[in-house]
Design a protein around this motif. Structure first.
Motif, PDB file in Angstrom:
ATOM      1  N   THR A  98     -12.369   0.011  13.452  1.00  0.00           N
ATOM      2  CA  THR A  98     -10.994  -0.332  13.071  1.00  0.00           C
ATOM      3  C   THR A  98     -10.830  -0.274  11.562  1.00  0.00           C
ATOM      4  N   ALA A  99     -11.788  -0.836  10.839  1.00  0.00           N
ATOM      5  CA  ALA A  99     -11.701  -0.825   9.376  1.00  0.00           C
ATOM      6  C   ALA A  99     -11.696   0.600   8.844  1.00  0.00           C
ATOM      7  N   ALA A 100     -12.543   1.463   9.427  1.00  0.00           N
ATOM      8  CA  ALA A 100     -12.606   2.852   8.966  1.00  0.00           C
ATOM      9  C   ALA A 100     -11.311   3.586   9.291  1.00  0.00           C
ATOM     10  N   PHE A 101     -10.778   3.374  10.491  1.00  0.00           N
ATOM     11  CA  PHE A 101      -9.515   4.029  10.822  1.00  0.00           C
ATOM     12  C   PHE A 101      -8.404   3.562   9.896  1.00  0.00           C
ATOM     13  N   GLU A 102      -8.336   2.276   9.617  1.00  0.00           N
ATOM     14  CA  GLU A 102      -7.298   1.764   8.718  1.00  0.00           C
ATOM     15  C   GLU A 102      -7.376   2.444   7.359  1.00  0.00           C
ATOM     16  N   ARG A 103      -8.585   2.605   6.826  1.00  0.00           N
ATOM     17  CA  ARG A 103      -8.731   3.284   5.530  1.00  0.00           C
ATOM     18  C   ARG A 103      -8.285   4.733   5.619  1.00  0.00           C
ATOM     19  N   GLN A 104      -8.719   5.415   6.658  1.00  0.00           N
ATOM     20  CA  GLN A 104      -8.404   6.841   6.806  1.00  0.00           C
ATOM     21  C   GLN A 104      -6.923   7.071   7.060  1.00  0.00           C
ATOM     22  N   PHE A 105      -6.320   6.203   7.867  1.00  0.00           N
ATOM     23  CA  PHE A 105      -4.900   6.379   8.166  1.00  0.00           C
ATOM     24  C   PHE A 105      -4.048   6.071   6.937  1.00  0.00           C
ATOM     25  N   ALA A 106      -4.398   5.024   6.197  1.00  0.00           N
ATOM     26  CA  ALA A 106      -3.665   4.713   4.966  1.00  0.00           C
ATOM     27  C   ALA A 106      -3.745   5.883   3.987  1.00  0.00           C
ATOM     28  N   ASP A 107      -4.924   6.460   3.865  1.00  0.00           N
ATOM     29  CA  ASP A 107      -5.104   7.599   2.960  1.00  0.00           C
ATOM     30  C   ASP A 107      -4.258   8.786   3.415  1.00  0.00           C
ATOM     31  N   TYR A 108      -4.203   9.023   4.727  1.00  0.00           N
ATOM     32  CA  TYR A 108      -3.403  10.131   5.259  1.00  0.00           C
ATOM     33  C   TYR A 108      -1.920   9.914   4.972  1.00  0.00           C
ATOM     34  N   ILE A 109      -1.426   8.715   5.180  1.00  0.00           N
ATOM     35  CA  ILE A 109      -0.008   8.421   4.947  1.00  0.00           C
ATOM     36  C   ILE A 109       0.312   8.435   3.457  1.00  0.00           C
ATOM     37  N   GLY A 110      -0.657   8.075   2.635  1.00  0.00           N
ATOM     38  CA  GLY A 110      -0.444   8.057   1.190  1.00  0.00           C
ATOM     39  C   GLY A 110      -0.105   6.690   0.654  1.00  0.00           C
ATOM     40  N   VAL A 111      -0.669   5.660   1.282  1.00  0.00           N
ATOM     41  CA  VAL A 111      -0.469   4.280   0.832  1.00  0.00           C
ATOM     42  C   VAL A 111      -1.836   3.607   0.732  1.00  0.00           C
ATOM     43  N   PRO A 112      -1.916   2.468   0.043  1.00  0.00           N
ATOM     44  CA  PRO A 112      -3.223   1.809  -0.090  1.00  0.00           C
ATOM     45  C   PRO A 112      -3.691   1.089   1.168  1.00  0.00           C
ATOM     46  N   TYR A 113      -2.750   0.674   2.045  1.00  0.00           N
ATOM     47  CA  TYR A 113      -3.137  -0.253   3.105  1.00  0.00           C
ATOM     48  C   TYR A 113      -2.570   0.140   4.470  1.00  0.00           C
ATOM     49  N   ALA A 114      -3.384  -0.108   5.494  1.00  0.00           N
ATOM     50  CA  ALA A 114      -2.947  -0.022   6.882  1.00  0.00           C
ATOM     51  C   ALA A 114      -3.601  -1.158   7.653  1.00  0.00           C
ATOM     52  N   VAL A 115      -2.873  -1.706   8.609  1.00  0.00           N
ATOM     53  CA  VAL A 115      -3.361  -2.815   9.434  1.00  0.00           C
ATOM     54  C   VAL A 115      -3.193  -2.414  10.897  1.00  0.00           C
ATOM     55  N   GLY A 116      -4.300  -2.314  11.621  1.00  0.00           N
ATOM     56  CA  GLY A 116      -4.251  -1.950  13.023  1.00  0.00           C
ATOM     57  C   GLY A 116      -3.838  -3.126  13.894  1.00  0.00           C
ATOM     58  N   VAL A 117      -2.923  -2.866  14.830  1.00  0.00           N
ATOM     59  CA  VAL A 117      -2.439  -3.915  15.738  1.00  0.00           C
ATOM     60  C   VAL A 117      -2.393  -3.366  17.161  1.00  0.00           C
ATOM     61  N   GLY A 118      -1.913  -4.209  18.096  1.00  0.00           N
ATOM     62  CA  GLY A 118      -2.011  -3.900  19.513  1.00  0.00           C
ATOM     63  C   GLY A 118      -1.117  -2.786  20.012  1.00  0.00           C
ATOM     64  N   ASN A 119       0.083  -2.619  19.426  1.00  0.00           N
ATOM     65  CA  ASN A 119       1.005  -1.562  19.859  1.00  0.00           C
ATOM     66  C   ASN A 119       2.126  -1.414  18.838  1.00  0.00           C
ATOM     67  N   GLY A 120       3.021  -0.476  19.101  1.00  0.00           N
ATOM     68  CA  GLY A 120       4.094  -0.188  18.155  1.00  0.00           C
ATOM     69  C   GLY A 120       5.096  -1.308  17.964  1.00  0.00           C
ATOM     70  N   PRO A 121       5.641  -1.887  19.052  1.00  0.00           N
ATOM     71  CA  PRO A 121       6.586  -2.996  18.869  1.00  0.00           C
ATOM     72  C   PRO A 121       5.984  -4.176  18.118  1.00  0.00           C
ATOM     73  N   GLU A 122       4.703  -4.466  18.371  1.00  0.00           N
ATOM     74  CA  GLU A 122       4.065  -5.565  17.653  1.00  0.00           C
ATOM     75  C   GLU A 122       3.879  -5.214  16.178  1.00  0.00           C
ATOM     76  N   ALA A 123       3.689  -3.934  15.879  1.00  0.00           N
ATOM     77  CA  ALA A 123       3.617  -3.515  14.479  1.00  0.00           C
ATOM     78  C   ALA A 123       4.929  -3.818  13.761  1.00  0.00           C
ATOM     79  N   LEU A 124       6.047  -3.466  14.396  1.00  0.00           N
ATOM     80  CA  LEU A 124       7.352  -3.729  13.790  1.00  0.00           C
ATOM     81  C   LEU A 124       7.621  -5.222  13.710  1.00  0.00           C
ATOM     82  N   HIS A 125       7.311  -5.946  14.777  1.00  0.00           N
ATOM     83  CA  HIS A 125       7.496  -7.402  14.790  1.00  0.00           C
ATOM     84  C   HIS A 125       6.708  -8.060  13.667  1.00  0.00           C
ATOM     85  N   LEU A 126       5.431  -7.681  13.520  1.00  0.00           N
ATOM     86  CA  LEU A 126       4.587  -8.303  12.499  1.00  0.00           C
ATOM     87  C   LEU A 126       5.064  -7.944  11.093  1.00  0.00           C
ATOM     88  N   ALA A 127       5.518  -6.707  10.905  1.00  0.00           N
ATOM     89  CA  ALA A 127       6.043  -6.308   9.597  1.00  0.00           C
ATOM     90  C   ALA A 127       7.246  -7.166   9.218  1.00  0.00           C
TER      91      ALA A 127
END
Length: 372
Positions: free
Chosen positions: A37-66
């Motif tokens: 999870t930590a490695a994916f978060e780093r790789q995905f953040a780098d792909y998007i072009g931001v410093p940070y990514a946080v992996g969560v359970g699904n898309g709606p929960e991502a929006l809710h948590l944001a």
């Protein structure tokens, strides 16, 4: 049968690497919030072009948590669209905030930024632009509006993995962005998964705590939180698939261009548009018929000949029983209500062959008594 979407073909195209990744996780013995999870978060953040990514359970929960991480909750309003998966609106309500739904642009099917001022009230705290079907919303106009009024922008990127707006990836424009990794997405796992991206280090730390009961490093809840974690198996799968995302998006764009060319001789079909300065990644290829009845007949014509289609989405959120006459905002959204009964999502996934693309085109052409 030609399916409308086919996550199995995506698995089979990367089967060896995916099986190895799954075996690696099973053998490691840690299945929640480990190194995958930590490695994916780093790789995905780098792909998007931001410093940070946080992996969560699904898309709606991502929006809710944001939303929660930005302090949005009861008593606040969040402007978004009705022409979206109901998950967008459900996530706003999960936060305790009230969704205010506005109409869409008639060509892009994304939020009509000209309507934002009228939708804003003293309770408005955020705007959630939805990059529907892989087409970026007008992010420059949205961020300009938000800056003028001191609002947050939280991008709904559930369908726009890899899309570009003015050369910058969706998911890197707002204060935060929510991604879904549902299996049919451009970047999909083998179950549920999601992520939040951000440039804000304090928000990042808060989100990391909120996804797991609000715990600090000593497992003490410093604030109320939830349980919404991206598990190690899904993270390992996503690491494999992320390496092929650009290639699979390129194939989606190729298929869309073929459809554009083949359907260009069928004036009855309104084809997807691509806004200037954007790269559309075609999570869906959505055509529009002149009439609801024609759409339904075309859908049946294709089904009878072994071609699966879908409607994304058949009923706007503001007209669905759970939401109608309950939310603030206009009771009628004319463009949304005009579009929804006429749209149809055609087969589109990276494993779709040129022969299958031609078959879809010929079958549609036969419906309109044309040849391609």
């Amino acid at each position: 049968m030609i399916p409308q979407a086919n996550p199995l073909s995506n698995y089979l195209s990367n089967q060896t690497a995916l099986d190895e990744a799954i075996h690696r996780v099973l053998s490691a013995g840690r299945y929640i919030l480990g190194e995958e999870t930590a490695a994916f978060e780093r790789q995905f953040a780098d792909y998007i072009g931001v410093p940070y990514a946080v992996g969560v359970g699904n898309g709606p929960e991502a929006l809710h948590l944001a939303l929660r991480g930005l302090g949005i909750g009861p008593g606040h309003e969040v402007i978004t669209v009705s022409h979206t998966a109901v998950a967008t609106v459900a996530a706003v309500e999960m936060s305790g905030a009230t969704p205010v739904l506005v109409d869409i642009h008639p060509e892009s099917y994304t939020l009509n930024v000209a309507l934002l001022e009228k939708a804003r009230s003293d309770r408005t705290k955020a705007v959630v632009p939805v990059h529907l079907y892989g087409q970026p919303c007008d992010l420059e106009a949205v961020t300009r509006f938000a800056e003028k009024h001191g609002l947050f922008v939280i991008e709904d990127c559930a369908q726009s993995h890899g899309a570009l707006y003015r050369g910058q990836r969706t998911g890197s424009w707002g204060h935060a962005a929510a991604f879904s990794f549902y299996p049919t997405k451009n970047l999909g796992c083998l179950g549920d998964g999601g992520a939040i991206t951000t440039r804000d280090p304090s928000l990042y730390e808060k989100l990391r705590a909120l996804r797991q009961y609000g715990w600090d490093e000593n497992r003490i809840s410093q604030r109320p939180g939830w349980n919404t974690r991206l598990d190690e198996l899904q993270a390992a799968v996503l690491r494999v698939k992320l390496a092929h995302l650009e290639e699979s998006n390129h194939r989606r764009i190729q298929i869309a261009r073929s459809y554009d060319e083949l359907f260009g001789r069928i004036p009855e079909l309104a084809l997807p548009s691509q806004a200037p300065g954007t790269t559309h990644v075609y999570h869906q290829y959505v055509v529009r018929c002149p009439e609801h009845s024609m759409r339904n007949r075309l859908m049946a014509h294709l089904s009878e000949r072994g071609i699966q289609t879908a409607v994304h989405y058949p009923v706007p959120v503001h007209l669905q029983p759970a939401y109608s006459h309950r939310l603030p905002g206009p009771r009628s959204l004319p463009v949304t209500e005009e579009v929804c009964p006429k749209i149809l999502s055609l087969p589109l996934f990276p494993g779709l062959t040129d022969e299958q693309v031609g078959r879809v085109a010929k079958t549609i052409a036969s419906f309109f008594s044309r040849s391609v």
